[in-house]
Design a protein around this motif. Sequence first.
Motif, mmCIF file in Angstrom:
data_model
loop_
_atom_site.group_PDB
_atom_site.id
_atom_site.type_symbol
_atom_site.label_atom_id
_atom_site.label_comp_id
_atom_site.label_asym_id
_atom_site.label_seq_id
_atom_site.Cartn_x
_atom_site.Cartn_y
_atom_site.Cartn_z
ATOM 1 N N LEU A 9 -4.909 9.800 -62.469
ATOM 2 C CA LEU A 9 -4.580 10.490 -61.222
ATOM 3 C C LEU A 9 -5.831 10.981 -60.499
ATOM 4 C CD1 LEU A 9 -2.274 11.638 -59.420
ATOM 5 C CD2 LEU A 9 -2.393 13.709 -60.830
ATOM 6 N N SER A 10 -6.749 11.571 -61.242
ATOM 7 C CA SER A 10 -7.965 12.106 -60.616
ATOM 8 C C SER A 10 -8.862 10.988 -60.087
ATOM 9 C CB SER A 10 -8.729 12.972 -61.625
ATOM 10 O OG SER A 10 -9.064 12.233 -62.784
ATOM 11 N N VAL A 11 -9.016 9.915 -60.853
ATOM 12 C CA VAL A 11 -9.846 8.797 -60.412
ATOM 13 C C VAL A 11 -9.216 8.112 -59.194
ATOM 14 C CG1 VAL A 11 -10.754 6.528 -61.053
ATOM 15 C CG2 VAL A 11 -10.868 8.410 -62.695
ATOM 16 N N TYR A 12 -7.902 7.929 -59.234
ATOM 17 C CA TYR A 12 -7.212 7.279 -58.103
ATOM 18 C C TYR A 12 -7.353 8.104 -56.827
ATOM 19 C CZ TYR A 12 -3.420 5.641 -55.135
ATOM 20 O OH TYR A 12 -2.679 5.176 -54.072
ATOM 21 N N GLN A 13 -7.206 9.425 -56.932
ATOM 22 C CA GLN A 13 -7.308 10.255 -55.742
ATOM 23 C C GLN A 13 -8.736 10.286 -55.211
ATOM 24 O OE1 GLN A 13 -4.648 11.302 -54.361
ATOM 25 N NE2 GLN A 13 -5.570 12.427 -52.652
ATOM 26 N N ALA A 14 -9.718 10.270 -56.111
ATOM 27 C CA ALA A 14 -11.113 10.246 -55.679
ATOM 28 C C ALA A 14 -11.414 8.972 -54.884
ATOM 29 C CB ALA A 14 -12.043 10.348 -56.882
ATOM 30 N N ILE A 15 -10.833 7.849 -55.331
ATOM 31 C CA ILE A 15 -11.017 6.592 -54.604
ATOM 32 C C ILE A 15 -10.261 6.614 -53.279
ATOM 33 C CG2 ILE A 15 -10.577 4.103 -54.692
ATOM 34 C CD1 ILE A 15 -10.971 4.232 -57.703
ATOM 35 N N THR A 16 -9.064 7.204 -53.279
ATOM 36 C CA THR A 16 -8.215 7.202 -52.090
ATOM 37 C C THR A 16 -8.832 7.984 -50.931
ATOM 38 O OG1 THR A 16 -6.225 6.993 -53.458
ATOM 39 C CG2 THR A 16 -5.924 7.782 -51.202
ATOM 40 N N ILE A 17 -9.433 9.141 -51.225
ATOM 41 C CA ILE A 17 -9.964 9.984 -50.143
ATOM 42 C C ILE A 17 -11.402 9.637 -49.782
ATOM 43 C CG2 ILE A 17 -8.467 11.884 -50.858
ATOM 44 C CD1 ILE A 17 -10.972 13.276 -51.962
ATOM 45 N N SER A 18 -11.957 8.623 -50.428
ATOM 46 C CA SER A 18 -13.327 8.228 -50.100
ATOM 47 C C SER A 18 -13.384 7.649 -48.683
ATOM 48 C CB SER A 18 -13.832 7.193 -51.104
ATOM 49 O OG SER A 18 -13.032 6.034 -51.063
ATOM 50 N N PRO A 19 -14.490 7.796 -47.982
ATOM 51 C CA PRO A 19 -14.618 7.261 -46.614
ATOM 52 C C PRO A 19 -14.458 5.752 -46.584
ATOM 53 C CG PRO A 19 -16.381 8.827 -47.099
ATOM 54 C CD PRO A 19 -15.682 8.573 -48.397
ATOM 55 N N ARG B 50 -17.827 17.833 -47.476
ATOM 56 C CA ARG B 50 -18.449 17.096 -46.376
ATOM 57 C C ARG B 50 -17.479 16.927 -45.208
ATOM 58 N NH1 ARG B 50 -20.916 11.314 -47.798
ATOM 59 N NH2 ARG B 50 -18.684 10.897 -48.053
ATOM 60 N N HIS B 51 -16.197 16.728 -45.523
ATOM 61 C CA HIS B 51 -15.202 16.606 -44.462
ATOM 62 C C HIS B 51 -15.038 17.922 -43.717
ATOM 63 C CE1 HIS B 51 -11.584 15.318 -42.368
ATOM 64 N NE2 HIS B 51 -10.963 16.400 -42.823
ATOM 65 N N LYS B 52 -15.063 19.031 -44.430
ATOM 66 C CA LYS B 52 -14.937 20.343 -43.801
ATOM 67 C C LYS B 52 -16.106 20.604 -42.858
ATOM 68 C CE LYS B 52 -14.374 25.248 -44.875
ATOM 69 N NZ LYS B 52 -14.282 26.264 -45.958
ATOM 70 N N LYS B 53 -17.296 20.227 -43.282
ATOM 71 C CA LYS B 53 -18.465 20.398 -42.425
ATOM 72 C C LYS B 53 -18.357 19.533 -41.174
ATOM 73 C CE LYS B 53 -21.283 23.217 -44.631
ATOM 74 N NZ LYS B 53 -21.815 24.455 -44.011
ATOM 75 N N ARG B 54 -17.770 18.359 -41.323
ATOM 76 C CA ARG B 54 -17.707 17.417 -40.214
ATOM 77 C C ARG B 54 -16.721 17.847 -39.140
ATOM 78 N NH1 ARG B 54 -16.906 11.625 -42.447
ATOM 79 N NH2 ARG B 54 -18.902 12.230 -43.394
ATOM 80 N N VAL B 55 -15.667 18.579 -39.524
ATOM 81 C CA VAL B 55 -14.627 18.952 -38.559
ATOM 82 C C VAL B 55 -14.766 20.389 -38.082
ATOM 83 C CG1 VAL B 55 -12.996 17.316 -39.557
ATOM 84 C CG2 VAL B 55 -13.016 19.680 -40.374
ATOM 85 N N GLN B 56 -15.877 21.029 -38.365
ATOM 86 C CA GLN B 56 -16.037 22.420 -37.943
ATOM 87 C C GLN B 56 -16.089 22.563 -36.425
ATOM 88 O OE1 GLN B 56 -19.471 23.980 -39.969
ATOM 89 N NE2 GLN B 56 -18.250 24.820 -41.645
ATOM 90 N N HIS B 57 -16.485 21.512 -35.717
ATOM 91 C CA HIS B 57 -16.583 21.593 -34.274
ATOM 92 C C HIS B 57 -15.240 21.384 -33.581
ATOM 93 C CE1 HIS B 57 -16.801 17.314 -35.229
ATOM 94 N NE2 HIS B 57 -16.328 17.089 -34.002
ATOM 95 N N ILE B 58 -14.213 20.958 -34.367
ATOM 96 C CA ILE B 58 -12.885 20.741 -33.783
ATOM 97 C C ILE B 58 -12.198 22.091 -33.591
ATOM 98 C CG2 ILE B 58 -10.682 19.548 -34.079
ATOM 99 C CD1 ILE B 58 -12.070 17.572 -35.852
ATOM 100 N N GLN B 59 -11.248 22.144 -32.725
ATOM 101 C CA GLN B 59 -10.545 23.389 -32.450
ATOM 102 C C GLN B 59 -9.901 23.943 -33.709
ATOM 103 O OE1 GLN B 59 -7.696 22.608 -29.398
ATOM 104 N NE2 GLN B 59 -9.226 22.185 -27.833
#
Length: 312
Positions: A102-112, A209-218
């Motif tokens: 489960l952990s490996v699959y989710q890590a692959i799924t949310i990868s860019p 990294r995703h959180k940092k990337r969307v900080q400029h969004i409303q």
Amino acid sequence: MVNRELAVGLIFLTQTTVGILGNFSLLCHYVLLSFTDYRLKSTDFIHKHLTVANFLSLLCRGVPQTMAAFGWKHILSHFGCKLLFFLHGVGRGVSIGSICILSVYQAITISPRNSWWAELKVKAPKYVVPSIFLCWTLQMVVNVIFPLYLTSTLSEKNITNKKDFRYCSLVRHDKTSASLYAALLSFSDVLCLGLMLWASSTMVFILYRHKKRVQHIQRTISSRSSPESRATKTILLLLSTFVYFYTLSSVFQVVLSLSDNPSGVLLNITAIMAMWFPTVSPYLLMSRDSKVPRICFAWARNIKSPRLMRNM
């Protein structure tokens, strides 16, 4: 002494009852899903097998431990003793393997999508089912060895070189055989734990990294987490809970294996620690999954609908 045994028995009874009810409820949830139009995801398939493994582990460890704590120690036949230890070992191993997959699959799924995992990200759902069934097969092969070392407390054989576990006894073999078997069991556990730690650190890094990337969004947009983000946080919570309780359980299990004549206190603590994760994991999944009540109510409404009755 009687009060202490009663308290231990109540702890085992509560832990076993709560765990079995939680896993049974979650298993019913996935059965209900099969009667709706909802299409099971790969993570749902893994959750389902994790629930079955936890249910098996609790049933084969919690029930005999509870009965032994209340004084029913000589209840299992020679075959029953071997079967219970075999099924508990398989359930425990599949639980570890399911969390790892489960952990490996989710890590692959949310990868860019532009990462080097892009191709594997597309193929990952196809590997889930074979991986789960391979996990079941390997655990059955590995754990079939352990019952060979067991004898029931009802056995008439005069075996003096044995370790008593109240409802079953373990025949002591030479140190070399015991070390080889312990290494065989530990190898898969260590491998799974290593993969879990790698996957969890990867998921934390991707989320950060995703959180940092969307900080400029409303704020109204950024405050709403995506389904992938919620699923990742659920898996991280499940994973951290598993690692915590598994580490405690492993420490007591090592102490127990090194003791020739383990005390009742050590046996009780080891059993309680081993059953904590199978007990709490279904409630963690249900508390983080908002589909559980919605699917149940939707299925109940569909049962009463004339169209469904006609189709039936």
